[in-house]
Design a protein around this motif. Sequence first.
Motif, mmCIF file in Angstrom:
data_model
loop_
_atom_site.group_PDB
_atom_site.id
_atom_site.type_symbol
_atom_site.label_atom_id
_atom_site.label_comp_id
_atom_site.label_asym_id
_atom_site.label_seq_id
_atom_site.Cartn_x
_atom_site.Cartn_y
_atom_site.Cartn_z
ATOM 1 N N ALA A 133 0.785 -1.322 -0.044
ATOM 2 C CA ALA A 133 -0.024 -0.220 -0.088
ATOM 3 C C ALA A 133 0.822 1.129 0.073
ATOM 4 N N CYS A 134 0.580 1.901 -1.172
ATOM 5 C CA CYS A 134 1.668 3.338 -1.048
ATOM 6 C C CYS A 134 0.804 4.541 -0.932
ATOM 7 N N SER A 135 1.372 5.566 0.060
ATOM 8 C CA SER A 135 0.631 6.579 0.194
ATOM 9 C C SER A 135 1.646 7.828 0.282
ATOM 10 N N ARG A 136 1.302 9.096 0.320
ATOM 11 C CA ARG A 136 2.127 10.000 0.945
ATOM 12 C C ARG A 136 2.349 10.132 2.417
ATOM 13 N N ASP A 137 1.291 9.577 3.148
ATOM 14 C CA ASP A 137 1.388 9.666 4.595
ATOM 15 C C ASP A 137 2.110 8.446 5.325
ATOM 16 N N GLN A 138 3.410 8.670 5.641
ATOM 17 C CA GLN A 138 4.085 7.662 5.995
ATOM 18 C C GLN A 138 3.866 7.258 7.629
ATOM 19 N N HIS A 139 2.956 7.790 8.378
ATOM 20 C CA HIS A 139 2.446 7.416 9.535
ATOM 21 C C HIS A 139 1.167 6.824 9.589
ATOM 22 N N LYS A 140 0.391 6.709 8.376
ATOM 23 C CA LYS A 140 -0.839 6.203 8.403
ATOM 24 C C LYS A 140 -0.789 4.729 7.994
ATOM 25 N N ILE A 141 -0.951 3.803 9.006
ATOM 26 C CA ILE A 141 -0.941 2.255 8.818
ATOM 27 C C ILE A 141 -2.231 1.876 8.117
ATOM 28 N N ILE A 142 -2.106 1.365 7.143
ATOM 29 C CA ILE A 142 -3.234 0.903 6.188
ATOM 30 C C ILE A 142 -3.502 -0.486 6.422
ATOM 31 N N PRO A 143 -4.780 -1.008 6.942
ATOM 32 C CA PRO A 143 -4.986 -2.249 7.185
ATOM 33 C C PRO A 143 -5.111 -3.066 6.265
ATOM 34 N N PHE A 144 -4.611 -4.266 6.237
ATOM 35 C CA PHE A 144 -4.566 -5.561 5.362
ATOM 36 C C PHE A 144 -3.759 -5.584 4.266
ATOM 37 N N SER A 145 -2.659 -4.626 4.400
ATOM 38 C CA SER A 145 -1.637 -4.382 3.641
ATOM 39 C C SER A 145 -0.084 -5.242 4.154
ATOM 40 N N GLN A 146 0.661 -5.937 3.523
ATOM 41 C CA GLN A 146 1.726 -6.497 4.038
ATOM 42 C C GLN A 146 2.819 -5.421 4.150
ATOM 43 N N GLN A 147 2.956 -4.482 3.297
ATOM 44 C CA GLN A 147 3.706 -3.483 3.265
ATOM 45 C C GLN A 147 2.887 -1.895 3.064
ATOM 46 N N ASN A 148 3.411 -1.033 3.830
ATOM 47 C CA ASN A 148 3.004 0.489 3.887
ATOM 48 C C ASN A 148 4.386 1.126 3.424
ATOM 49 N N ILE A 149 4.308 1.805 2.369
ATOM 50 C CA ILE A 149 5.187 2.309 1.790
ATOM 51 C C ILE A 149 5.060 3.802 1.419
ATOM 52 N N GLU A 150 5.910 4.658 1.820
ATOM 53 C CA GLU A 150 5.674 6.079 1.501
ATOM 54 C C GLU A 150 6.284 6.444 0.231
ATOM 55 N N MET A 151 5.264 7.126 -0.593
ATOM 56 C CA MET A 151 5.543 7.534 -2.022
ATOM 57 C C MET A 151 5.025 8.709 -2.246
ATOM 58 N N ASP A 152 5.782 9.572 -2.686
ATOM 59 C CA ASP A 152 5.107 10.921 -3.319
ATOM 60 C C ASP A 152 5.627 10.819 -4.819
ATOM 61 N N LEU A 153 4.033 10.547 -5.562
ATOM 62 C CA LEU A 153 4.120 10.657 -7.033
ATOM 63 C C LEU A 153 4.990 11.553 -7.821
ATOM 64 N N ILE A 154 5.091 12.679 -7.128
ATOM 65 C CA ILE A 154 5.742 13.968 -7.817
ATOM 66 C C ILE A 154 7.110 13.787 -8.103
ATOM 67 N N ASP A 155 7.680 12.906 -7.095
ATOM 68 C CA ASP A 155 9.066 12.811 -6.858
ATOM 69 C C ASP A 155 9.606 11.458 -7.457
ATOM 70 N N PRO A 156 10.201 11.550 -8.781
ATOM 71 C CA PRO A 156 10.758 10.455 -9.739
ATOM 72 C C PRO A 156 11.385 9.344 -8.693
ATOM 73 N N SER A 157 12.150 9.894 -7.809
ATOM 74 C CA SER A 157 13.250 9.028 -6.993
ATOM 75 C C SER A 157 12.348 8.198 -5.875
ATOM 76 N N SER A 158 11.415 8.908 -5.202
ATOM 77 C CA SER A 158 10.386 8.473 -4.221
ATOM 78 C C SER A 158 9.618 7.211 -4.930
ATOM 79 N N VAL A 159 9.174 7.516 -6.251
ATOM 80 C CA VAL A 159 8.189 6.347 -6.943
ATOM 81 C C VAL A 159 9.383 5.248 -7.303
ATOM 82 N N GLU A 160 10.445 5.374 -7.567
ATOM 83 C CA GLU A 160 11.559 4.465 -8.148
ATOM 84 C C GLU A 160 11.650 3.633 -6.702
ATOM 85 N N LEU A 161 11.976 4.313 -5.631
ATOM 86 C CA LEU A 161 12.204 3.476 -4.468
ATOM 87 C C LEU A 161 11.302 2.589 -3.977
ATOM 88 N N ALA A 162 9.889 3.159 -4.077
ATOM 89 C CA ALA A 162 8.836 2.501 -3.595
ATOM 90 C C ALA A 162 8.546 1.442 -4.542
#
Length: 306
Positions: free
Chosen positions: A33-62
């Motif tokens: 589960a990818c979102s900009r909010d690194q502190h929000k835990i998303i139920p039912f996901s095995q991974q919660n990954i911070e990602m800013d779609l406007i930042d290419p490096s952030s997206v590649e890392l995610a």
Amino acid sequence: MTTSRKVLITGATGFTGQHACRYFAEKGWQVAACSRDQHKIIPFSQQNIEMDLIDPSSVELAVEKAQPTHVLHLAAQNSVDVSWTNPAETMKTNLLGTMNLLEAIRKRSDSIRTVIVGSALEVDLMKGEPVHPYGVSKTFQTALARCWGSLFQMPIILARPSNLIGPGPSTGVCSKFAQQIVDMEQWLEEPVLSVKGLQQQRDFLDVRDAVSAYEILLKNGEIDRVYDIGSGVLRSLQHVIEYLQHASTVQFEVEEEDIQTQSSLSYTDRSIRDVLDLDWKPTYTFASSIHDILQYERTSRGEGNG
């Protein structure tokens, strides 16, 4: 039993994203589960990954962290109203964000099946006038995805859902009406509902049905095909309000505001039949969706007051 299928879901904290995380997890998928909010835990996901779609490096890392076999791209600026007040930001999020994601996927693997979720409000700019910046942004998003799929031989499938409704943090018209009605039930607002264009017709589809269609498209959808996903039934806002009145515990009046144009959207073309041919069909009735929306708003309001 574990599965080799892993789906990266963008916009995981949003209305559709939350339903998608739950649905795919319950179907046995691994969910990143990818979102900009690194502190929000998303139920039912095995991974919660911070990602800013406007930042290419952030997206590649995610994408590198998730190592998905499939991607469901839900993240977007989805508000028509916001698109009027901030059209440049809407274009940046919906177009540049999608390009960054596609580039990250392309660099990772050319076999990651990807569903890009557009909008029924897209327009044919060669045949019709654009109605709002949001529709333009989603039109360009779909065009970009199709071009990247063709140019780089990426397995991209496109979905154009109709007006999605259901329980959850939605900004759609049904949820907005329900929020006002729950206020009326709790004596927080006068029992009058103001509506623009009672005869406007739209196709309403439960978000949970849409998510089930996305899974089918991820597994079996035809590459480069655009699938319009809807109920195939047009309902006026007056019809919507009648259902809400029946399900509500308060009687309220309806006042119609004048609007310049009346619009209706139809979803009865070939692409809906394509989804039906893939063994998909809506399972939630409109009445059950309205009931669940009202119950969600009542529960949310109760939690807010607690």
